[in-house]
Each structure stands twice: as C-alpha cells, then as structure tokens.
Design an enzyme around this catalytic site. Structure first.
Site, PDB file in Angstrom:
ATOM      1  N   MET A 147       0.917  -1.159   0.032  1.00 31.96           N
ATOM      2  CA  MET A 147       0.057   0.036   0.000  1.00 31.96           C
ATOM      3  C   MET A 147       0.802   1.329   0.192  1.00 31.96           C
ATOM      4  SD  MET A 147      -2.986  -1.280  -0.095  1.00 31.96           S
ATOM      5  CE  MET A 147      -3.979   0.222   0.124  1.00 31.96           C
ATOM      6  N   CYS A 148       0.401   2.337  -0.472  1.00 37.77           N
ATOM      7  CA  CYS A 148       1.135   3.545  -0.712  1.00 37.77           C
ATOM      8  C   CYS A 148       0.059   4.894   0.074  1.00 37.77           C
ATOM      9  CB  CYS A 148       1.359   3.597  -2.198  1.00 37.77           C
ATOM     10  SG  CYS A 148       2.134   2.185  -2.977  1.00 37.77           S
ATOM     11  N   ARG A 149       0.705   5.981  -0.329  1.00 33.38           N
ATOM     12  CA  ARG A 149       0.028   7.070   0.084  1.00 33.38           C
ATOM     13  C   ARG A 149       0.257   8.101  -1.189  1.00 33.38           C
ATOM     14  NH1 ARG A 149      -2.561   4.419   2.657  1.00 33.38           N
ATOM     15  NH2 ARG A 149      -3.197   4.686   4.783  1.00 33.38           N
TER      16      ARG A 149
END
Length: 394
Positions: free
Chosen positions: A1-3
C-alpha cells in the site's frame, strides 16, 4: 500500500503553492505519512499501510507553461523522510498542479527507480495506491490489450505502471485524439504535449481501465480464488484536469483504501494547510480511525439517480460544504484549489473540510469548474461495451 496526494489550482501564480506546502509543511503532510500513515478518520486500518518507505516521487507542472505543458518529475528509492534533495527542491519550487507519492512496495515488487511513482507520459502523470491481485498470472492478458507504444513505454515491473499503460492505450483508441498537421495521423497520448486531454477523455479512460482490469480478474478466476481484493485508487492528471478513483473489486464486502478531497478558495486553503493549529489536541479520540462507516453518507443510494442501466451515475456535489463555510457551488472557480489525498493533510476539525470519497467511484476536477463524482455501478465489468473497445478471447 502507498499514499499519494494531487493538488491543482488556477494557473495564476498567486494561487499556486510551493511544493513544500503540500509535501512537507502540513501537520499530516505526505512526508509525515511516509513514516506514519495511521490518520484516516472514518476508515479502518485495513489496506492502509502505516509505513511507506520504498521510495517517493513528486511531479509538478512549471508555472506559465514554461516546459511546454510537460511536467517535471523527481523520484528516488530512499524514504521520503530522509531525502535532503526532496526538501531543497520543494522549498523553492512553485506549481499550480502537483502529484506526489510515497511507496510501500507490494510483495514481489522490487524497490527500484523504474517502479517508483508517479509515472509520466507526455503531459500526463499517474500514480496508484492499492494492488492488482494475481498480477503475475494476468500480466500477459493485460499486455495483449496494449498498443505497441504503450507496451514499449513500460520501464518497471509493477501492476501500477501496467495500469497506466492501459490508460494510455484507451486514450489512443478513443477516436478523439487531435490529428498531426503534417501526417494527418492521430497524435498519441505520449506525444500530446501542448493541448490538454479534457475531462471526458481522461474520465472515460480511467473508467474503462478499471472495467478492463475488473473483467480480466473475473474471467481469470482470480476474483473468486483469492480472498484479498484488488484495489485501484488511481490518480491521473494532464495539468488541467484531475481524475481520481477509489475502487475495490470486492466492495461492498471489502471497502477500498481511504481517500479524501477538499475544494475551496486557494488562499484560504493554503492558510489552513500551514496553520500551526492543525495539530491533534491532547485528550482527543483515542483512535481517530475507529469508525469504519466508509463514507456512508456518500456511498449509499441517496442522491443518485436509480438507473441500473447506467455504468456510472453522477452525483451532484454542489451542495457539499466547502471552506470557510461555503458550499462548493459558491466557491469562485477563478480562485479555487482542489486536493485529493489518501489521508487528510491536516489533523483538526478546522475550516478545511476533508470529504471522504465514496467507495467505487471516480472523482474529477477541471480548472474553472466544481468537482464531479461518478458512482460506478456494481457488476459493470459484466458488460463488454463497458470494458473494451474490442472483444478479446482470453
């Protein structure tokens, strides 16, 4: 997951922001989220990775069209919080359109520069938070849909860049490209620099890409075989229009990762982002993420036309609250700014209104307008006309 975060304002220099105003200075800036991305009120922590240390990137469009419409891009595989060059560049660079991303690599994906977001083609920037499950099994099926130019544009090994290549393919095949004045041939997305693509083309390309990927996951058996869902929180911009999606192929059983937006007067927004008051007060809620309503006020059927034949149904956002205390429809589009972010960039209930983006929807904004939200109907990938320009036997 990233932002990730995407910002756009009017082209007037007075409404632009330093990159540091988005990436570094807010109380929950993207650099802060690279180290601790635990603040997403109204959403659970599932699929919201707290540490995003596998590289970062920031893309921006120079003011006054100084680069002919093409964005600049700075990426590195270091954690964002420890890169001094990022701080130096952000502290002196102004832009009216910025896309930034901090990465948490999916299992099996290498930490290398070609895999760091955002990705660029011509005047387009793209980034992704999420994962396409079983990507190794369906990669060849996706490649079969790509134009040769989109395929040759691939440099890394991620599902995210492959999704971007599919968007480029859909843009090249939508029949709406301008013609080259010398050859008369359609100008490819990678070579379209001077003129923006427009709201409809970018929205349709993102929607069609989601449907194509959703369809491939279904017919390949991955959707039914793998419990973990595919998540497609995309952001795409050409410097004039921003198109963002929040999508999960197992919704409503599993919601997509968090995503928020705010829209209002650019100067007021800047003041709120940089305010020292944008800090959580001691004694507040012990867990700001304990609610998992997933934006119930916007995810339900209320406010949508009940038209099951439509693949995507637009919701009227004009009566949503803006800042300070205005409705979105009351904001002057000539002095407006728009931000979409995986997590809010501020940590208070100040005048800056962070709206949760509805699950399985596409949010669009073009300079001079108000944001537009399209709710994707369930099962749209079952209709061939919604996911492909041509039928492919997998």
């Amino acid at each position: 997951m990233c932002r990730w975060v995407t910002f756009i304002s009017t082209e007037d220099q007075s409404e632009s922001m330093l990159l540091s105003d988005i990436v570094l200075k807010p109380s929950n800036s993207l650099v802060d989220q690279s180290l601790d991305a635990s603040y997403h009120p109204g959403f659970s922590n599932r699929f919201n990775h707290n540490i995003n240390a596998d590289g970062f990137g920031v893309g921006w469009y120079p003011l006054k069209n100084e680069n002919g419409g093409k964005p600049a891009l700075f990426r590195d595989t270091q954690p964002a919080w420890s890169n001094e060059n990022l701080r130096e560049i952000c502290s002196v660079t102004q832009s009216s359109c910025v896309m930034a991303h901090v990465r948490a690599a999916s299992p099996g994906m290498s930490v290398s520069l070609p895999n760091v977001h955002p990705f660029k083609a011509g005047r387009l920037l793209f980034c992704h938070n999420g994962a396409i499950q079983g990507f190794a099994r369906i990669k060849r099926k996706i490649f079969a849909l790509l134009t040769e130019e989109a395929f040759l544009h691939l440099r890394g090994t991620t599902d995210s860049e492959c999704a971007f290549a599919l968007i480029l393919t859909n843009l090249s095949q939508d029949g709406k490209a301008d013609k080259d004045p010398l050859t008369g041939a359609p100008i490819s997305p990678s070579n379209q620099i001077k003129e923006p693509f427009g709201h409809d083309r970018l929205y349709q390309a993102v929607k069609r890409t989601i449907r194509q990927l959703e369809h491939i996951l279904k017919i390949s058996g991955i959707h039914d075989e793998i419990d973990t869902p595919s998540r497609m929180n995309f952001s795409l911009t050409d410097g004039e229009t921003v198109v963002c999606s929040r999508f999960c192929d197992k919704y409503p059983l599993v919601p997509p990762p968090s995503l928020y937006f705010c829209y209002g007067e650019a100067e007021q927004m800047k003041q709120e982002l940089l305010s020292d008051d944008n800090l959580l007060n001691d004694g507040g809620d012990s867990d700001p993420n304990e609610s998992d309503t997933d934006g119930a006020s916007t995810d339900g059927s209320s406010g949508y036309y009940n038209t099951l034949r439509e693949d995507a149904i637009e919701k009227d956002l004009s009566q949503q609250q803006s800042l300070p205390g205005k409705l979105l429809s009351q904001v002057d589009p000539l002095t407006a700014a728009f931000i979409v972010s995986s997590d809010p960039l501020t940590k208070t209930t100040s005048q800056l209104s962070w709206h949760r983006v509805a699950a399985n929807s596409i949010l669009c904004y073009t300079r001079g307008s108000i944001p537009r939200l399209y709710k994707l109907t369930v099962g749209g990938a079952q209709r061939p006309e919604d996911y492909a320009f041509f039928l492919v036997d997998f």
